[in-house]
Enzyme design. Structure first.
Site, PDB file in Angstrom:
ATOM      1  N   HIS A 158       0.866  -1.202   0.000  1.00 27.95           N
ATOM      2  CA  HIS A 158       0.000   0.000   0.000  1.00 27.95           C
ATOM      3  C   HIS A 158       0.893   1.239   0.000  1.00 27.95           C
ATOM      4  O   HIS A 158       1.731   1.382  -0.874  1.00 27.95           O
ATOM      5  CB  HIS A 158      -0.937  -0.099   1.214  1.00 27.95           C
ATOM      6  N   ASP A 169       2.554   5.346  -6.797  1.00 29.28           N
ATOM      7  CA  ASP A 169       3.832   5.293  -6.067  1.00 29.28           C
ATOM      8  C   ASP A 169       5.047   5.217  -6.968  1.00 29.28           C
ATOM      9  O   ASP A 169       6.176   5.338  -6.483  1.00 29.28           O
ATOM     10  CB  ASP A 169       3.825   4.078  -5.135  1.00 29.28           C
ATOM     11  N   HIS A 217      -2.347  -2.604  -9.507  1.00 26.47           N
ATOM     12  CA  HIS A 217      -3.351  -1.958  -8.630  1.00 26.47           C
ATOM     13  C   HIS A 217      -4.596  -2.828  -8.599  1.00 26.47           C
ATOM     14  O   HIS A 217      -4.966  -3.433  -9.604  1.00 26.47           O
ATOM     15  CB  HIS A 217      -3.708  -0.564  -9.170  1.00 26.47           C
TER      16      HIS A 217
HETATM   17  C1  SDX Z   1      -1.506   1.998  -3.347  1.00 31.07           C
HETATM   18  O1  SDX Z   1      -6.249   0.593  -3.191  1.00 31.07           O
HETATM   19  C2  SDX Z   1      -5.775   1.729  -3.467  1.00 31.07           C
HETATM   20  O2  SDX Z   1      -6.469   2.582  -4.013  1.00 31.07           O
HETATM   21  C3  SDX Z   1      -4.335   1.945  -3.046  1.00 31.07           C
HETATM   22  C4  SDX Z   1      -3.690   3.257  -3.472  1.00 31.07           C
HETATM   23  C5  SDX Z   1      -4.291   4.446  -2.766  1.00 31.07           C
HETATM   24  O3  SDX Z   1      -4.177   5.560  -3.285  1.00 31.07           O
HETATM   25  O4  SDX Z   1      -4.779   4.271  -1.616  1.00 31.07           O
HETATM   26  O5  SDX Z   1      -3.816   3.438  -4.877  1.00 31.07           O
HETATM   27  C6  SDX Z   1      -2.188   3.305  -3.111  1.00 31.07           C
HETATM   28  O6  SDX Z   1      -1.454   1.197  -2.462  1.00 31.07           O
HETATM   29  C7  SDX Z   1      -0.969   1.699  -4.727  1.00 31.07           C
HETATM   30  C8  SDX Z   1      -0.360   0.267  -4.833  1.00 31.07           C
HETATM   31  C9  SDX Z   1       1.047   0.327  -4.276  1.00 31.07           C
HETATM   32  N1  SDX Z   1       1.629  -1.063  -4.190  1.00 31.07           N
HETATM   33  C10 SDX Z   1       2.579  -1.458  -5.029  1.00 31.07           C
HETATM   34  O7  SDX Z   1       3.025  -0.787  -5.969  1.00 31.07           O
HETATM   35  C11 SDX Z   1       3.137  -2.831  -4.683  1.00 31.07           C
HETATM   36  C12 SDX Z   1       3.259  -3.685  -5.961  1.00 31.07           C
HETATM   37  N2  SDX Z   1       1.944  -4.038  -6.460  1.00 31.07           N
HETATM   38  C13 SDX Z   1       1.282  -5.100  -5.868  1.00 31.07           C
HETATM   39  O8  SDX Z   1       1.777  -5.892  -4.926  1.00 31.07           O
HETATM   40  C14 SDX Z   1      -0.146  -5.362  -6.318  1.00 31.07           C
HETATM   41  O9  SDX Z   1      -0.257  -4.986  -7.629  1.00 31.07           O
HETATM   42  C15 SDX Z   1      -1.202  -4.682  -5.476  1.00 31.07           C
HETATM   43  C16 SDX Z   1      -1.034  -4.987  -4.020  1.00 31.07           C
HETATM   44  C17 SDX Z   1      -1.127  -3.198  -5.666  1.00 31.07           C
HETATM   45  C18 SDX Z   1      -2.555  -5.164  -5.953  1.00 31.07           C
HETATM   46  O10 SDX Z   1      -2.686  -6.481  -5.529  1.00 31.07           O
HETATM   47  P1  SDX Z   1      -3.968  -7.368  -5.973  1.00 31.07           P
HETATM   48  O11 SDX Z   1      -5.034  -6.541  -6.537  1.00 31.07           O
HETATM   49  O12 SDX Z   1      -4.304  -8.269  -4.824  1.00 31.07           O
HETATM   50  O13 SDX Z   1      -3.431  -8.201  -7.184  1.00 31.07           O
HETATM   51  P2  SDX Z   1      -2.665  -9.574  -7.056  1.00 31.07           P
HETATM   52  O14 SDX Z   1      -1.610  -9.470  -5.996  1.00 31.07           O
HETATM   53  O15 SDX Z   1      -3.694 -10.651  -6.937  1.00 31.07           O
HETATM   54  O16 SDX Z   1      -1.936  -9.660  -8.480  1.00 31.07           O
HETATM   55  C19 SDX Z   1      -2.640 -10.129  -9.603  1.00 31.07           C
HETATM   56  C20 SDX Z   1      -1.561 -10.827 -10.439  1.00 31.07           C
HETATM   57  C21 SDX Z   1      -0.739 -11.844  -9.636  1.00 31.07           C
HETATM   58  O17 SDX Z   1      -0.308 -12.840 -10.537  1.00 31.07           O
HETATM   59  P3  SDX Z   1      -1.127 -14.256 -10.599  1.00 31.07           P
HETATM   60  O18 SDX Z   1      -1.173 -14.813  -9.167  1.00 31.07           O
HETATM   61  O19 SDX Z   1      -2.505 -13.895 -11.120  1.00 31.07           O
HETATM   62  O20 SDX Z   1      -0.325 -15.131 -11.532  1.00 31.07           O
HETATM   63  O21 SDX Z   1      -0.597  -9.852 -10.895  1.00 31.07           O
HETATM   64  C22 SDX Z   1       0.681 -10.132 -10.331  1.00 31.07           C
HETATM   65  C23 SDX Z   1       0.464 -11.068  -9.165  1.00 31.07           C
HETATM   66  O22 SDX Z   1       1.609 -11.905  -8.975  1.00 31.07           O
HETATM   67  N3  SDX Z   1       1.228  -8.850  -9.885  1.00 31.07           N
HETATM   68  C24 SDX Z   1       2.480  -8.461 -10.030  1.00 31.07           C
HETATM   69  C25 SDX Z   1       2.542  -7.166  -9.485  1.00 31.07           C
HETATM   70  N4  SDX Z   1       1.351  -6.822  -9.020  1.00 31.07           N
HETATM   71  C26 SDX Z   1       0.535  -7.864  -9.254  1.00 31.07           C
HETATM   72  N5  SDX Z   1       3.561  -9.074 -10.567  1.00 31.07           N
HETATM   73  C27 SDX Z   1       4.705  -8.369 -10.545  1.00 31.07           C
HETATM   74  N6  SDX Z   1       4.868  -7.121 -10.060  1.00 31.07           N
HETATM   75  C28 SDX Z   1       3.792  -6.496  -9.517  1.00 31.07           C
HETATM   76  N7  SDX Z   1       3.938  -5.254  -9.032  1.00 31.07           N
END
Ligand code: SDX
Length: 430
Positions: A266, A365, A307
């Site tokens: 997050h 971010d 996201h």
């Molecule tokens: C913020 O919710 C909000 O609005 C948050 C926010 C706000 O303003 O409040 O926008 C702020 O928190 C932005 C997000 C910041 N976090 C990151 O940048 C961390 C990296 N990203 C993630 O870990 C991930 O994308 C999330 C946590 C942001 C979202 O997670 P989800 O929706 O639970 O998605 P997921 O983890 O289920 O991923 C879906 C797929 C997975 O692959 P499969 O299991 O389907 O094979 O996408 C892959 C994940 O492995 N994946 C990534 C990835 N993000 C998702 N693979 C590589 N790198 C990534 N960054």
């Protein structure tokens, strides 16, 4: 409410269930599943991917189209034409302020920036190398020890005073946190500076010499606060709503939001992005890290990408990228190697099948850290900046919930533990 309904048939239950459907002004409709418990079943949605926890008028996101509206106004227009405090007013009241309302609001905030001098004693209890977010969780929660005069949450005036106090004092507490970790004296806020100027003054000024606030940096700082102001029901806002649903005081609720924001999935991602870019170190190593991000057996993720809601560009990331270009350009830092790595990484990821198929785009971010670094803010303070900007979103959602009818948030579960069994005396156990 529409007269549309969803009909649910459940094996083992004779009668199909008619569930009401409610339509919003924008976005998906919702199915009211509240009566399912009377039929002995719950819905199941870990991570709340398909669950609306409340109704709200504050912010709308269309993740497919990359749209973000605050009170109906697009984030791109607000970022270009508005200011953080004006957006604070919009989020709290649902309308842009008139000239008089804006002047009055800015004056109220400006005149509440000091904290009780006793608060400075709290800092002494922390190690100097404590993470700034650990300090912020503590000192923000402790504010409730100072404001017994306005914590009747059923009183709309008390709620407004608490909102003003939090918006006004977060920059002061954030700057005190930074100064404490640096071993430098705290700087008192100044009423002759605007919100962002005052924050930079309290962060980088010192009692020994005059500090001139750069208009370039203060404009960039205000833009950063604005872009972080609110984002509907994200994890930290949902945490604030859940804490608030118990009747907890607003300062305790905001402290809970700060704790939730800290996680690297997050708000902690901005700090993690800079650490990742630094670890990559050179554009020649980008492919290696992209491969790791795609490797199911490697826990590494591309921080700042992906996201839960946006399956297109995060509109804030686009504005942030443009701001990064402007600020680094105006500061003569365009040759910052981390900027080159970020730009190349974004380009490679956006052309990569894995990221395209999973709809992973840069989020808020990804570029923010480059701007914060250019402003001179240390990486350990990045998530504190996010918390500072987001405080108005948290308190606006808290106020929206408390001022309408609400119930304590109490989710259920799918129990998969042991069935009932009798106690086993110690000498009878294996
Ligand atoms: C913020 O919710 C909000 O609005 C948050 C926010 C706000 O303003 O409040 O926008 C702020 O928190 C932005 C997000 C910041 N976090 C990151 O940048 C961390 C990296 N990203 C993630 O870990 C991930 O994308 C999330 C946590 C942001 C979202 O997670 P989800 O929706 O639970 O998605 P997921 O983890 O289920 O991923 C879906 C797929 C997975 O692959 P499969 O299991 O389907 O094979 O996408 C892959 C994940 O492995 N994946 C990534 C990835 N993000 C998702 N693979 C590589 N790198 C990534 N960054």
């Amino acid at each position: 409410m529409s007269d549309r309904k969803a009909t649910l048939t459940i094996d083992g239950i004779d009668e199909p269930l008619d569930l009401a459907i409610y339509d919003g002004t924008l976005g998906p409709s919702v199915i009211d599943v509240g009566k399912l418990v009377s039929k002995g079943v719950f819905t199941y949605d870990p991570g709340f991917v398909s669950t609306a926890a409340c109704e709200s008028t504050i912010t709308f996101i269309d993740g497919g189209k990359g749209i973000l509206l605050h009170g109906g106004y697009p984030i791109e227009q607000l970022a270009e034409k508005s200011s953080y405090l004006e957006v604070c007013y919009l989020l709290l009241h649902g309308e842009l302020p008139s000239a008089q309302q804006k002047a009055e609001f800015e004056s109220v905030i400006r005149n509440h920036t000091m904290v009780n001098d006793q608060v400075s004693v709290f800092f002494r209890g922390f190690r100097r190398d404590a993470h700034p977010m650990a300090i912020m969780c503590g000192v923000v929660g402790a504010l409730s020890a100072f404001y017994h005069d306005a914590t009747d949450i059923s009183d709309s005036l008390h709620r407004e005073i608490s909102a003003h106090r939090l918006i006004a004092k977060m920059p002061t507490l954030a700057a005190m946190t930074y100064k404490y970790t640096k071993g430098q004296p705290f700087m008192y806020p100044r009423n002759d500076l605007n919100y962002a100027e005052n924050f930079l003054y309290m962060m980088f000024g010192n009692p020994c010499e005059e500090y001139k606030v750069s208009p370039v940096l203060s404009r960039a700082m205000d833009r950063i606060f604005l872009l972080h102001a609110d984002h509907e029901q994200n994890a930290s806002t949902s945490t604030v709503r859940m804490a608030g649903s118990t009747g907890a005081n607003p300062f305790a609720c905001i402290s809970a939001g700060i704790a939730a924001l800290w996680g690297p999935s997050h708000g902690g991602a901005n700090e993690a992005v800079l650490a990742m870019l630094t670890e990559i170190g050179d554009v020649s190593r980008i492919d290696e890290f992209v491969a790791r991000a795609k490797d199911k057996d490697d826990p590494f993720r591309l921080m700042g990408f992906g996201h839960r809601v946006y399956k297109n560009f995060d509109p804030r990331a686009l504005v942030m990228k443009q701001t990064a270009d402007e600020v680094l350009g105006e500061l003569g830092l365009k040759d910052d190697p981390l900027l080159a790595i970020a730009q190349r990484l974004e380009q490679i990821a956006l052309e990569d099948e894995y990221f395209i198929e999973k709809k992973l785009y840069p989020n808020v971010d990804f570029y923010s850290g480059l701007i914060l670094k250019a402003i001179g803010i240390p990486i350990s303070m990045f998530t504190v900046i996010f918390a500072l900007g987001r405080t108005v979103g948290w308190i606006s959602h808290w106020n929206e919930m408390i001022s309408n009818s609400y119930r304590i948030a109490r989710p259920r579960q799918l129990y998969i533990g042991p069935v009932k069994r009798d106690y086993v005396e110690l000498d009878e156990r294996e």
